[in-house]
Structure formats: structure tokens, C-alpha cells
Design a protein around this motif. Structure first.
Motif, PDB file in Angstrom:
ATOM      1  N   GLY A   1     -10.759 -47.187  -9.765  1.00  0.00           N
ATOM      2  CA  GLY A   1     -10.556 -48.093 -10.883  1.00  0.00           C
ATOM      3  C   GLY A   1     -11.807 -48.336 -11.716  1.00  0.00           C
ATOM      4  O   GLY A   1     -11.848 -49.274 -12.513  1.00  0.00           O
ATOM      5  N   ARG A   2     -12.816 -47.494 -11.520  1.00  0.00           N
ATOM      6  CA  ARG A   2     -14.053 -47.653 -12.305  1.00  0.00           C
ATOM      7  C   ARG A   2     -13.802 -47.384 -13.791  1.00  0.00           C
ATOM      8  O   ARG A   2     -14.424 -47.961 -14.654  1.00  0.00           O
ATOM      9  CB  ARG A   2     -15.106 -46.659 -11.800  1.00  0.00           C
ATOM     10  N   GLU A   3     -12.866 -46.474 -14.020  1.00  0.00           N
ATOM     11  CA  GLU A   3     -12.425 -46.283 -15.403  1.00  0.00           C
ATOM     12  C   GLU A   3     -10.963 -46.712 -15.453  1.00  0.00           C
ATOM     13  O   GLU A   3     -10.217 -46.449 -14.503  1.00  0.00           O
ATOM     14  CB  GLU A   3     -12.556 -44.807 -15.798  1.00  0.00           C
ATOM     15  N   VAL A   4     -10.571 -47.406 -16.527  1.00  0.00           N
ATOM     16  CA  VAL A   4      -9.162 -47.803 -16.622  1.00  0.00           C
ATOM     17  C   VAL A   4      -8.564 -47.255 -17.911  1.00  0.00           C
ATOM     18  O   VAL A   4      -9.264 -47.019 -18.889  1.00  0.00           O
ATOM     19  CB  VAL A   4      -8.943 -49.337 -16.603  1.00  0.00           C
ATOM     20  N   VAL A   5      -7.236 -47.081 -17.835  1.00  0.00           N
ATOM     21  CA  VAL A   5      -6.467 -46.745 -19.032  1.00  0.00           C
ATOM     22  C   VAL A   5      -5.617 -47.968 -19.329  1.00  0.00           C
ATOM     23  O   VAL A   5      -4.975 -48.512 -18.425  1.00  0.00           O
ATOM     24  CB  VAL A   5      -5.593 -45.491 -18.767  1.00  0.00           C
ATOM     25  N   VAL A   6      -5.651 -48.427 -20.566  1.00  0.00           N
ATOM     26  CA  VAL A   6      -4.757 -49.519 -20.975  1.00  0.00           C
ATOM     27  C   VAL A   6      -3.735 -48.878 -21.886  1.00  0.00           C
ATOM     28  O   VAL A   6      -4.097 -48.154 -22.819  1.00  0.00           O
ATOM     29  CB  VAL A   6      -5.537 -50.612 -21.745  1.00  0.00           C
ATOM     30  N   GLU A   7      -2.448 -49.079 -21.572  1.00  0.00           N
ATOM     31  CA  GLU A   7      -1.456 -48.417 -22.422  1.00  0.00           C
ATOM     32  C   GLU A   7      -0.269 -49.286 -22.760  1.00  0.00           C
ATOM     33  O   GLU A   7       0.007 -50.297 -22.092  1.00  0.00           O
ATOM     34  CB  GLU A   7      -1.027 -47.068 -21.836  1.00  0.00           C
TER      35      GLU A   7
ATOM     36  N   GLY B   1      -8.328 -43.193 -11.587  1.00  0.00           N
ATOM     37  CA  GLY B   1      -8.382 -42.299 -10.421  1.00  0.00           C
ATOM     38  C   GLY B   1      -7.188 -42.446  -9.483  1.00  0.00           C
ATOM     39  O   GLY B   1      -6.269 -43.228  -9.742  1.00  0.00           O
ATOM     40  N   LEU B   2      -7.223 -41.721  -8.359  1.00  0.00           N
ATOM     41  CA  LEU B   2      -6.106 -41.743  -7.401  1.00  0.00           C
ATOM     42  C   LEU B   2      -6.089 -43.057  -6.638  1.00  0.00           C
ATOM     43  O   LEU B   2      -7.101 -43.451  -6.062  1.00  0.00           O
ATOM     44  CB  LEU B   2      -6.237 -40.582  -6.412  1.00  0.00           C
ATOM     45  N   ALA B   3      -4.935 -43.735  -6.633  1.00  0.00           N
ATOM     46  CA  ALA B   3      -4.877 -45.062  -6.009  1.00  0.00           C
ATOM     47  C   ALA B   3      -3.630 -45.222  -5.137  1.00  0.00           C
ATOM     48  O   ALA B   3      -3.163 -46.349  -4.929  1.00  0.00           O
ATOM     49  CB  ALA B   3      -4.927 -46.128  -7.092  1.00  0.00           C
ATOM     50  N   ALA B   4      -3.101 -44.098  -4.631  1.00  0.00           N
ATOM     51  CA  ALA B   4      -1.973 -44.112  -3.691  1.00  0.00           C
ATOM     52  C   ALA B   4      -0.810 -44.974  -4.186  1.00  0.00           C
ATOM     53  O   ALA B   4      -0.221 -45.739  -3.422  1.00  0.00           O
ATOM     54  CB  ALA B   4      -2.446 -44.580  -2.313  1.00  0.00           C
ATOM     55  N   GLY B   5      -0.475 -44.855  -5.456  1.00  0.00           N
ATOM     56  CA  GLY B   5       0.682 -45.573  -5.994  1.00  0.00           C
ATOM     57  C   GLY B   5       0.419 -47.036  -6.340  1.00  0.00           C
ATOM     58  O   GLY B   5       1.320 -47.727  -6.788  1.00  0.00           O
TER      59      GLY B   5
ATOM     60  N   VAL C   1      -9.518 -28.488 -10.757  1.00  0.00           N
ATOM     61  CA  VAL C   1      -9.607 -28.825 -12.194  1.00  0.00           C
ATOM     62  C   VAL C   1      -8.218 -28.982 -12.807  1.00  0.00           C
ATOM     63  O   VAL C   1      -8.031 -29.775 -13.729  1.00  0.00           O
ATOM     64  CB  VAL C   1     -10.466 -27.829 -13.032  1.00  0.00           C
ATOM     65  N   ALA C   2      -7.242 -28.247 -12.288  1.00  0.00           N
ATOM     66  CA  ALA C   2      -5.875 -28.421 -12.796  1.00  0.00           C
ATOM     67  C   ALA C   2      -5.269 -29.716 -12.252  1.00  0.00           C
ATOM     68  O   ALA C   2      -4.528 -30.416 -12.957  1.00  0.00           O
ATOM     69  CB  ALA C   2      -5.022 -27.218 -12.417  1.00  0.00           C
ATOM     70  N   ALA C   3      -5.618 -30.069 -11.004  1.00  0.00           N
ATOM     71  CA  ALA C   3      -5.087 -31.297 -10.391  1.00  0.00           C
ATOM     72  C   ALA C   3      -5.605 -32.557 -11.078  1.00  0.00           C
ATOM     73  O   ALA C   3      -5.080 -33.644 -10.872  1.00  0.00           O
ATOM     74  CB  ALA C   3      -5.432 -31.329  -8.892  1.00  0.00           C
ATOM     75  N   GLU C   4      -6.640 -32.389 -11.912  1.00  0.00           N
ATOM     76  CA  GLU C   4      -7.151 -33.555 -12.659  1.00  0.00           C
ATOM     77  C   GLU C   4      -6.090 -34.175 -13.548  1.00  0.00           C
ATOM     78  O   GLU C   4      -6.215 -35.319 -13.976  1.00  0.00           O
ATOM     79  CB  GLU C   4      -8.377 -33.156 -13.488  1.00  0.00           C
ATOM     80  N   ILE C   5      -5.037 -33.436 -13.816  1.00  0.00           N
ATOM     81  CA  ILE C   5      -3.946 -33.997 -14.610  1.00  0.00           C
ATOM     82  C   ILE C   5      -3.344 -35.216 -13.894  1.00  0.00           C
ATOM     83  O   ILE C   5      -2.775 -36.095 -14.512  1.00  0.00           O
ATOM     84  CB  ILE C   5      -2.887 -32.897 -14.895  1.00  0.00           C
ATOM     85  N   GLU C   6      -3.502 -35.262 -12.563  1.00  0.00           N
ATOM     86  CA  GLU C   6      -3.118 -36.469 -11.817  1.00  0.00           C
ATOM     87  C   GLU C   6      -4.341 -37.297 -11.430  1.00  0.00           C
ATOM     88  O   GLU C   6      -4.287 -38.526 -11.464  1.00  0.00           O
ATOM     89  CB  GLU C   6      -2.336 -36.107 -10.541  1.00  0.00           C
ATOM     90  N   SER C   7      -5.433 -36.650 -11.029  1.00  0.00           N
ATOM     91  CA  SER C   7      -6.535 -37.405 -10.419  1.00  0.00           C
ATOM     92  C   SER C   7      -7.394 -38.137 -11.443  1.00  0.00           C
ATOM     93  O   SER C   7      -8.196 -38.979 -11.070  1.00  0.00           O
ATOM     94  CB  SER C   7      -7.402 -36.498  -9.547  1.00  0.00           C
ATOM     95  N   SER C   8      -7.203 -37.827 -12.737  1.00  0.00           N
ATOM     96  CA  SER C   8      -7.877 -38.612 -13.778  1.00  0.00           C
ATOM     97  C   SER C   8      -6.873 -38.917 -14.879  1.00  0.00           C
ATOM     98  O   SER C   8      -6.514 -38.031 -15.670  1.00  0.00           O
ATOM     99  CB  SER C   8      -9.069 -37.847 -14.358  1.00  0.00           C
TER     100      SER C   8
END
Ligand code: AMP
Ligand code: GLY
Length: 422
Positions: A177-183, A144-148, A92-99
Motif C-alpha cells: 500500500g505504499r502506492e495507492v490508486v484512487v478511482e 501492490g498484492l494484498a491478498a484480496g 514483468v507480465a504479471a505486473e498487470i496484477e502486482s502493480s
């Protein structure tokens, strides 16, 4: 003392180097370089059950997890349940990277400075395109995680439309990539800050800079990292204090407050913008290749630091500031980060290590009948430590030039912008 390092890249070879000589060391699965300091164990980094049962059987005192995938999959939790100390956060803490969607919303909740953003699901593709258009230049990211490979820099509307279509309509990165962040596209210089934490207290290592693009002058596609150096002159002492106060502390406090107490290495990927430092991304682990430059400059016994982070007493530690610099040049397989061939013999490794201050870290290598062969995209990370950054860079290249394999590719400009600034 028995230690198990999980992973097989340059970062894990650097971790093995850092803890060398303190008792017995295992690396799962390791690479051709890690056998110099310990025993490689044929268990995959993602085989949680296998790693827990090996740790039990061998009475491992500390497991140090390198990559994000096992952490996101709950390796630290499973080790914790088995009573085995682990350097690395819970799932749950690793979600800071995995989501990234979680990380962005978290930063918003806790006033941690970051780029303006919104998250979208596949049925919101038109809304996503419209939002991207309001930003102009923007970055489309797989949550999600996409290996860079998950961040797509979009110069104009045509490219953001295409990126959103690829991720949300075609599903090019699958579930990641099912969910995306646009920034918002941020301008400035990048820096990586590593905070080693037991959940309450923390210590920051020398800030590093990574070189993400494949080719010189930051051209070409993004990679896992083509080289790094530390300390980076862009991070002045005042700026480090500002990052600790406005980013690291509210993040650790916020994670604890939300029931996701964070332990291990919190990697803050930063953009130093005109409005101050902002978060590009958080990672739940050490950076690769940044680890190859920050560990040699750590200024404390690495085992003690990792154990204190895992066991909850890192606040009592003092890191001694080193007046040294380190640079790492990644030697990659021709074609990386796209497709490349493997299995080429590598020569010159011994000569390369004789350059004063040089440390040759293996990444994608394997041994085969006395020979060392290429076995991955990033093959080696040639690091040098010296009293100045200029000397570290020059020694790293002197050493890297002595190593040969078919298709060898490296950037020639690692650290150059910092040298210009100095
Ligand atoms: P990430 O996968 O989020 O680490 O992004 C990979 C790389 O893309 C970063 O190291 C930056 O070089 C670049 N990048 C990501 N997000 C942004 C942003 N909002 N503005 C500018 N560059 C970015
Ligand atoms: N070098 C970038 C990373 O480790 O994510």
C-alpha cells in the motif's frame, strides 16, 4: 507426461481434477484433497529455487502455477531459464496484477476502458484526498498484492480520508500500500472473463461471476470469493465479443508491444456499466473460486489447452460450447475473512460427493491421522454441474448442506441474481 501444479487452494484442487489421469501429477504443496489425484510435494509455492530444482529432478513436462505471488516473484522466468514449460506469465507480465498503478497506466496507454483514476505516493496524501473528494464515492486501492484486502470502497469523504491515511500514513498494508490508486466507483454488474493465451492467440472460457462479500445480499467485508457460477447471463455473446475486441485484444497486443508478452491466463475482472464493459482489475492467473466452475465447462481436454498456451499453439484449438452450468458454494471458517480458528474435523465429505453432478474441492484443509481438518479461511468449494444454472445451484447447496464442521459459514444466495435475471 509429468505435471506439477503450484499452490494449495480450491483452484489448485480443481486444476488437479481437470488434468487427472494424464500421466503423473505433483502438487506443491497441495491440500488434503489434491492427494486424490496426485502426490503432494512439501515445497512452498513461493520457493522458486525448490520448485525449479524439483522440476528438473523429476523431468516435469509442464508446471501450472495457480497463485499470483510466485508469478510476480519470477517463477515462470526461472522455469523458462531451466527449459521447463510453464503455464503462467513472466514477472514483468504479471505486473498487470502486482502493480495496479502499472495496470491503470497501461490501460490508459492502450485505450482499454476502465474507471477514472490517479496514483499517489506517501508524500502526496493531501493531493490524494483532494482527488478522492472530486470523485465523491470512490475506491482506494493498494497498488501492490494484498491478498484480496487491497480495495477499500469509500462511500464518502470521511472514509476515503481514513483509507488514505491508513495506507499512506500508517502503512497498514505495508509495501503493497505504499502506492495507492484512487478511482471512480463504477456501478453495474461484475463478471470475470478468463482468456487463456500463448501471447499471440487466445481462447476465452465461459464468463463467470464471483461473490466477493462475506454475507448474503453482498453485505460485509470483501473476501477472496464466497462462491461463483458460470456462465453468467449478464455476458451475452455480443458482450463477450465486445470484451474481446475492446479489452482482451488490446491488452495482449499492448503487453507484447511493451516487451511484456503475456502468456497463461489473463483474468479480466469487469464491471458491466451503462457505458459498456470496463476493467475493475486484471489478474495474472485463474480466479479462485471461479476456476472451480469454469474448468468443468471447458469443452476441451484441459491438458491440451494448458500445454498449447505454454507452448504457443492455442490458436489452433477449438473449445466446444457446453450446454451446461456450474455453481460453487464456498464453505468458510467462522470469522473469515478476519480471524478464525482452525483444526476442526470435517464430516460428510463422502455423502456430499454422491449428489449428482457434485464436485467437492478442498481449499484450506489438511489430513491428520485419517481425519480431514479445517486449515484455512476458505475450507471447501462445493461445486455442482448440471444442465441449468438453477439445478446447479440447487445441487451445490444440497451437497454443501451435507458437510459439517465447527463454525461452518456459507452464503445462501450464490447465483441468485442470475436466477432472477433468467
Ligand atoms: P480488486 O481488488 O480491484 O479486485 O477489487 C475487489 C472488489 O472491489 C471488486 O471485485 C469489486 O467488487 C470492488 N471494486 C473494485 N474497484 C471498484 C470500482 N472502481 N468500482 C466499483 N467496485 C469496485
Ligand atoms: N475470486 C477472485 C480472485 O481470484 O481474485
Amino acid at each position: 507426461m509429468k505435471i506439477l501444479i503450484v499452490g494449495s487452494g480450491g483452484r489448485e484442487h480443481a486444476l488437479a481434477w481437470a488434468v487427472r489421469g494424464t500421466g503423473r501429477l505433483f502438487i506443491a504443496p497441495g491440500n488434503a484433497g489434491t492427494t486424490e489425484f496426485g502426490e503432494n510435494v512439501d515445497i512452498k509455492a513461493t520457493d522458486t529455487e525448490g520448485l525449479v530444482s524439483f522440476s528438473r529432478q523429476e523431468n516435469i513436462d509442464l508446471v501450472v502455477v495457480g497463485p499470483e505471488v510466485p508469478l510476480a516473484g519470477g517463477l515462470a522466468d526461472a522455469l523458462g531459464q531451466a527449459g521447463i514449460a510453464c503455464f503462467g506469465p513472466s514477472a514483468v507480465a504479471a505486473e498487470i496484477e502486482s502493480s495496479k498503478a502499472f495496470a491503470k497506466a497501461f490501460m490508459q496507454r492502450h485505450n482499454v476502458p476502465t474507471a477514472q483514476w490517479q496514483a499517489f505516493l506517501p508524500d502526496q496524501i493531501e493531493k490524494a484526498k483532494a482527488y478522492a473528494q472530486t470523485l465523491g464515492r470512490c475506491v482506494v486501492k493498494a497498488s501492490g498484492l494484498a491478498a484480496g484486502k487491497g480495495a477499500i470502497m469509500c462511500e464518502d469523504q470521511a472514509s476515503s480520508d481514513r483509507a488514505l491515511h491508513d495506507l499512506l500514513a500508517i502503512g497498514r498494508l505495508g509495501d503493497a500500500g505504499r502506492e495507492v490508486v484512487v478511482e471512480e466507483w463504477m456501478e453495474g454488474e461484475e463478471a470475470s472473463v478468463f482468456a487463456l493465451t500463448d501471447g499471440d492467440d487466445y481462447q476465452v472460457l465461459d464468463p463467470a461471476q464471483d461473490h466477493k462479500r462475506a454475507f448474503d445480499n453482498d453485505l460485509g467485508p470483501n473476501t477472496g470469493g464466497m462462491g461463483a457460477y458460470a456462465p453468467t447471463p449478464v455476458m451475452t455473446t455480443n458482450l463477450i465479443d465486445e470484451v474481446c475486441g475492446s479489452i482482451i485484444e488490446p491488452t495482449l497486443e499492448g503487453m507484447a508491444y511493451e516487451g511484456r508478452r503475456y502468456t497463461g491466463c489473463l483474468y479480466a475482472g469487469l464491471m458491466i456499466t451503462e457505458q459498456g464493459p470496463k476493467v475493475v482489475e486484471f489478474n495474472c492467473r485463474f480466479g479462485d473460486p471461479e476456476t472451480q466452475v469454469v474448468l468443468p465447462l471447458m469443452g476441451a481436454d484441459p491438458i491440451e489447452v494448458l500445454l498449447r498456451a505454454a507452448n504457443g499453439s492455442i490458436g489452433n484449438l477449438r473449445l466446444t460450447k457446453q450446454s451446461l452450468a456450474a455453481a460453487c458454494v464456498v464453505l468458510a471458517s467462522g470469522g473469515y475473512p478476519d480471524s478464525y480458528n482452525k483444526g476442526y474435523p470435517i464430516s460428510g465429505l463422502n455423502a456430499a460427493r454422491e449428489i449428482p453432478g457434485a464436485l467437492v474441492f478442498h481449499a484450506g484443509t489438511k489430513s491428520d491421522d485419517q481425519k480431514i481438518l479445517t486449515a484455512g479461511g476458505r475450507v471447501l468449494g462445493v461445486t455442482a454441474v448440471a444442465s441449468t444454472l438453477r439445478e446447479a445451484v440447487s445441487r451445490a447447496y444440497e451437497s454443501a448442506d451435507l458437510i459439517q464442521f465447527d463454525g461452518k459459514h456459507m452464503r445462501r444466495d450464490i447465483g441468485h441474481s442470475a436466477l432472477g435475471r433468467l
